[in-house]
Design a protein around this motif. Structure first.
Motif, mmCIF file in Angstrom:
data_model
loop_
_atom_site.group_PDB
_atom_site.id
_atom_site.type_symbol
_atom_site.label_atom_id
_atom_site.label_comp_id
_atom_site.label_asym_id
_atom_site.label_seq_id
_atom_site.Cartn_x
_atom_site.Cartn_y
_atom_site.Cartn_z
ATOM 1 N N GLU A 95 0.848 -1.204 0.000
ATOM 2 C CA GLU A 95 0.000 0.000 0.000
ATOM 3 C C GLU A 95 0.886 1.257 0.000
ATOM 4 N N LYS A 98 2.263 1.978 -3.448
ATOM 5 C CA LYS A 98 1.309 2.632 -4.340
ATOM 6 C C LYS A 98 1.253 4.133 -4.082
ATOM 7 N N TYR A 152 -1.286 -3.964 -11.184
ATOM 8 C CA TYR A 152 -1.122 -2.564 -10.783
ATOM 9 C C TYR A 152 0.002 -1.912 -11.595
ATOM 10 N N ASN A 156 -0.189 1.213 -14.398
ATOM 11 C CA ASN A 156 0.430 2.487 -14.049
ATOM 12 C C ASN A 156 1.757 2.743 -14.761
#
Ligand code: GTP
Ligand code: MG
Length: 185
Positions: A95, A98, A152, A156
Motif C-alpha cells: 500500500e 502505491k 497494478y 500504471n
C-alpha cells in the motif's frame, strides 16, 4: 558508437522493504541479515553495460521512515529512474508503494522509468511451509499479491519484478531492465 549515460536513480519504499539491501547486493554483491535502517539517504554509484551503452547509475537510497518523507523530493526530482520497493510478506508495504507511485506520477519527472520491486521473494517458500503446517492461507494471499502487483504495475506504466536481496534473484536484472529502458539521448 558506444554511449555513456549518467543516470540518477532513486529507491523509494516502506521502512524495512529492503531498499538498502537491494543496493548493497547490486553494488557490492553482499547481503547483511541485520541491515541498519537508513538515516536521511545514502549515495552509491555503479556502472552497467547494456547493448550499445554504458550506464552509470547514481543511486539515492532513501530512508523509509515517515519522518524523512519531506526529504524525498530532493532525491526523486530530476531522477531518470525509480525503483519502488515493497516487501512481499507485508501487505502494508505494498500500500505504501502505491502511495509512492502516486507521488511520483504527480510530482516526478514524467519520463521517469519506474520499476516496482516485490522484494524478499525468498520468503515465499518459508510462508508455503508455514501455510501447509497451519493452513493459514498465506500462500493464497501472497499469490494474489503478486498478480495484484503485476496488474497494478501494468496499469500504471511501471514494470514489475519480484526480487530477493538475500538470494540475489532478479537484482541485477531489475537494474539491467531499467538501463535498457532509459532514453538514448
Ligand atoms: P529503511 O532504510 O529503514 O527504509 O529500510 P530498507 O528498505 O533500506 O530495508 P533494509 O535493506 O534495511 O532491510 C530491512 C531488513 O530486511 C534487513 O534486516 C534485511 O536483512 C532484510 N531484507 C532485505 N532484503 C531482504 C530479502 O530479499 N530477503 C530477506 N529474507 N530479507 C531481506
Ligand atoms: Mg535503508
Amino acid at each position: 558508437g558506444n554511449k555513456n549515460i549518467n543516470s540518477k536513480l532513486v529507491l523509494l519504499g516502506d521502512v524495512g522493504a529492503g531498499k538498502s539491501s537491494l543496493v548493497l547486493r547490486f553494488v557490492k554483491g553482499q547481503f547483511i541479515e541485520f541491515q541498519e535502517s537508513t538515516i536521511g539517504a545514502a549515495f552509491f554509484s555503479q556502472t552497467l553495460a547494456v547493448n550499445d551503452a554504458t550506464v552509470k547509475f547514481e543511486i539515492w537510497d532513501t530512508a523509509g521512515q515517515e519522518r524523512y518523507h519531506s526529504l524525498a523530493p530532493m532525491y526523486y526530482r530530476g531522477a531518470a529512474a525509480a525503483i519502488i520497493v515493497y516487501d512481499i510478506s507485508n501487505q502494508a508495504s505494498f500500500e505504501r508503494a502505491k502511495k509512492w507511485v502516486q507521488e511520483l506520477q504527480s510530482q516526478g519527472n514524467p519520463n521517469m522509468v519506474m520499476a516496482l520491486a516485490g522484494n524478499k521473494a525468498d520468503l515465499v517458500d518459508t510462508r508455503k511451509v508455514a501455510a501447509e503446517a497451519n493452513a493459514t492461507g498465506f500462500v493464497l494471499q501472497l499469490t494474489c499479491l503478486q498478480e495484484e502487483a503485476q496488474q497494478y504495475a501494468q496499469e500504471n506504466g511501471l514494470f514489475f519484478m519480484e526480487t530477493s536481496a538475500k538470494t540475489a534473484a532478479n537484482v541485477n536484472e531489475i537494474f539491467h531492465e531499467i538501463a535498457k529502458r532509459l532514453p538514448r539521448v
